[in-house]
Write a protein that holds these residues in place. Structure first.
Motif, PDB file in Angstrom:
ATOM      1  N   LEU A  22       0.809  -1.221   0.000  1.00  0.00           N
ATOM      2  CA  LEU A  22       0.000   0.000   0.000  1.00  0.00           C
ATOM      3  C   LEU A  22       0.842   1.272   0.000  1.00  0.00           C
ATOM      4  CD1 LEU A  22      -2.702  -1.060   2.622  1.00  0.00           C
ATOM      5  CD2 LEU A  22      -3.022  -0.840   0.143  1.00  0.00           C
ATOM      6  N   VAL A  34     -12.859  -3.535  -0.367  1.00  0.00           N
ATOM      7  CA  VAL A  34     -12.143  -4.777  -0.684  1.00  0.00           C
ATOM      8  C   VAL A  34     -13.132  -5.657  -1.427  1.00  0.00           C
ATOM      9  CG1 VAL A  34     -10.877  -6.753   0.210  1.00  0.00           C
ATOM     10  CG2 VAL A  34     -10.731  -4.545   1.387  1.00  0.00           C
ATOM     11  N   LEU A 184      -9.238  -2.377  -3.238  1.00  0.00           N
ATOM     12  CA  LEU A 184      -8.364  -3.551  -3.265  1.00  0.00           C
ATOM     13  C   LEU A 184      -9.155  -4.701  -3.874  1.00  0.00           C
ATOM     14  CD1 LEU A 184      -6.740  -3.524   0.313  1.00  0.00           C
ATOM     15  CD2 LEU A 184      -6.027  -2.300  -1.741  1.00  0.00           C
ATOM     16  N   VAL A 201      -3.861  -3.624  -5.746  1.00  0.00           N
ATOM     17  CA  VAL A 201      -4.350  -2.286  -5.418  1.00  0.00           C
ATOM     18  C   VAL A 201      -4.813  -1.639  -6.719  1.00  0.00           C
ATOM     19  CG1 VAL A 201      -3.818  -0.048  -4.384  1.00  0.00           C
ATOM     20  CG2 VAL A 201      -2.694  -2.117  -3.518  1.00  0.00           C
TER      21      VAL A 201
END
Length: 491
Positions: A22, A34, A184, A201
């Motif tokens: 990240l 996510v 994500l 990502v």
């Protein structure tokens, strides 16, 4: 703990290597989705982040959006080492939003923000945005809910984590994708009988991060991220390697290379099956240990006891080096391991030991573990670069099934093109006898003796003999006698 007054501040996840991917952690006051298909590990990943936050004194509010009891979620997480039952009801606070969600977006938002405020939470985790979408059937309502929730969380210096079960392409077409600060994507790829998890990502506002897909593993400890090797930053490459040589402890062989392999270089040791590649590699690590250098021997084939007992029988005893810790053995039995996981383990051992020499015995297994054929060359080049940046002199052994004909073909071996040095061992039949021969095919930026040398394996290990000048075509498998001697003996 939360980082002190850095700009921008980040929220550490506690997931091994996720913060690295990240770019330092989750940026402060941001909301992250996510996404991924069911079973890919989204809930485990976010719950692990929440438990880590709670354990370090940053309270987390975990929200379920269905009518199922919390016991089901607790039971599913209880087998992981990150699970801490004593945190439940306190720093790790579970709440069901089902009733308030049925009333509407404003009611649900107000309940969640009030709970965050009352608990002093630094993390809000909502497990299941798709269930909210299915419940409301109203995109405008969901967009407004996420937007206002994000503003409220940011005002309280709280991170938002939301899971959803859409594939990435589907999610990017929905308003959720533009409402949050980061995305994500967790996916599962099927390769034969295997399920390989990946994390990428897709979006992270205002923070550079590692690009591409990274290996995601789930074990008893929870989630582990292994970053893609090629995108990991290395020190500036414009350093000069030390001038000393890494010898084999075989005077005749070392003399051919003006003392040994150049320090911090990468070498391919290729040869026929059973010719002595592993034994020669053992000489290399044994000599390093004798010189006081930390050495690591990584083998895909044989466990340490078998390998070094075989070496002991020919007079090469490394038991003392193993006991002293100068030599360490790493057994990597053939299995369905991913290349990134293998190299992550090897580099971890190199770093732990401060190793100066490395042998990887069985390069073919490492090559085959790189599933993407187009990736093999850049992956191995990156591995070599990571070793060089650590000051490691590396030797890779590879069995070459066919080295015959008019040319030597290493086109299927990327490391042969990338390695600074290439040594070849092979059998040759001449005058009714089988001989072992050794040749240095390449040494980049270094002088070497290119004469073919016969070698033998005796009770003191490997012994390199005189140059072979009695025949031509030895490397092609089409040897033709010229003189009267081979290996210094009359024929």
């Amino acid at each position: 703990m939360m980082d002190r007054d850095t700009s921008p501040r980040v929220f550490e996840t506690g997931i091994p290597n996720l913060d690295r991917v990240l770019g330092g952690g989750i940026p402060a006051r941001q909301s992250i989705i996510v996404t991924g298909e069911p079973g890919c590990g989204k809930t485990i990943l976010c719950s692990q982040i929440a438990f880590h936050a709670a354990a370090r004194g940053a309270p987390a509010v975990v929200v379920t959006v269905t009518s199922e009891p919390h016991d089901k979620l607790v039971q599913s997480l209880s087998g992981f080492s990150f699970f801490k039952r004593e945190l439940l009801g306190g720093a790790f606070f579970l709440v069901s939003a089902y009733a308030s969600l049925k009333k509407g977006a404003k009611e649900a938002r107000d309940v969640l923000l009030r709970t965050v405020r009352e608990r002093g939470a630094k993390l809000l985790f909502i497990d299941g945005l798709r269930s909210i979408r299915d419940l409301w059937q109203d995109e405008a309502m969901l967009r407004e809910f996420l937007y206002e929730l994000g503003i409220g969380l940011a005002a309280m210096d709280c991170i938002g984590l939301f899971t959803t079960e859409y594939g990435l392409d589907k999610l990017m077409a929905l308003p959720e994708a533009t409402t949050v600060d980061g995305i994500l994507a967790v996916g599962v790829q099927r390769r034969g009988g295997r399920r390989l998890r990946r994390l990428e990502v897709i979006k992270l506002r205002g923070q550079p991060h590692l690009t591409g897909e990274h290996l995601l593993r789930i074990d008893a400890g929870g989630v582990l991220i292994i970053p893609r090797l090629e995108v990991q930053a290395l020190p500036e490459p414009d350093f000069l390697p030390p001038p000393h040589r890494a010898g084999f402890g075989l005077p005749e062989l070392d003399a051919l290379m003006e003392g040994g392999l150049p320090s911090t270089s990468t070498t391919l040791l290729a040869g026929s099956i059973g010719i002595g590649k592993t034994l020669l590699a053992t000489h290399f690590v044994a000599e390093g240990a004798r010189r006081g250098e930390k050495t690591l021997f990584a083998s895909f084939f044989e466990p340490p006891a078998v390998l070094f007992e075989r070496a002991r029988r020919v007079g090469l005893d490394v038991s003392g080096a193993l006991k002293s810790g100068a030599l360490t053995m790493l057994h990597l039995p053939p299995s369905e391991q991913e290349a990134d996981a293998i190299v992550y383990r090897v580099l971890g051992e190199v770093d732990r030991l401060g190793a100066q020499r490395l042998v990887v015995d069985g390069l073919t297994e490492l090559e085959l573990s790189v599933q993407d054929l187009e990736r093999r060359r850049i992956f191995l080049a990156s591995f070599s670069a990571h070793l060089r940046s650590r000051g490691v002199t590396a030797l890779f052994t590879k069995e070459v099934s066919k080295i015959s004909g008019a040319e030597l073909d290493f086109s299927d071996t990327p490391i042969a093109l990338l390695a600074e040095n290439v040594l070849l061992l092979r059998y040759v039949e001449l005058r009714g006898r089988i001989h072992r021969i050794l040749s240095i095919l390449k040494m980049r930026d270094s002088k070497y003796d290119g004469n073919l040398r016969e070698f033998e394996i005796n009770d003191s290990g490997i012994r390199v003999l005189a140059p072979l000048r009695s025949a031509v075509g030895l490397l092609t498998g089409q040897a033709r006698p010229l003189g009267t001697s081979i290996g210094g003996e009359e024929q």
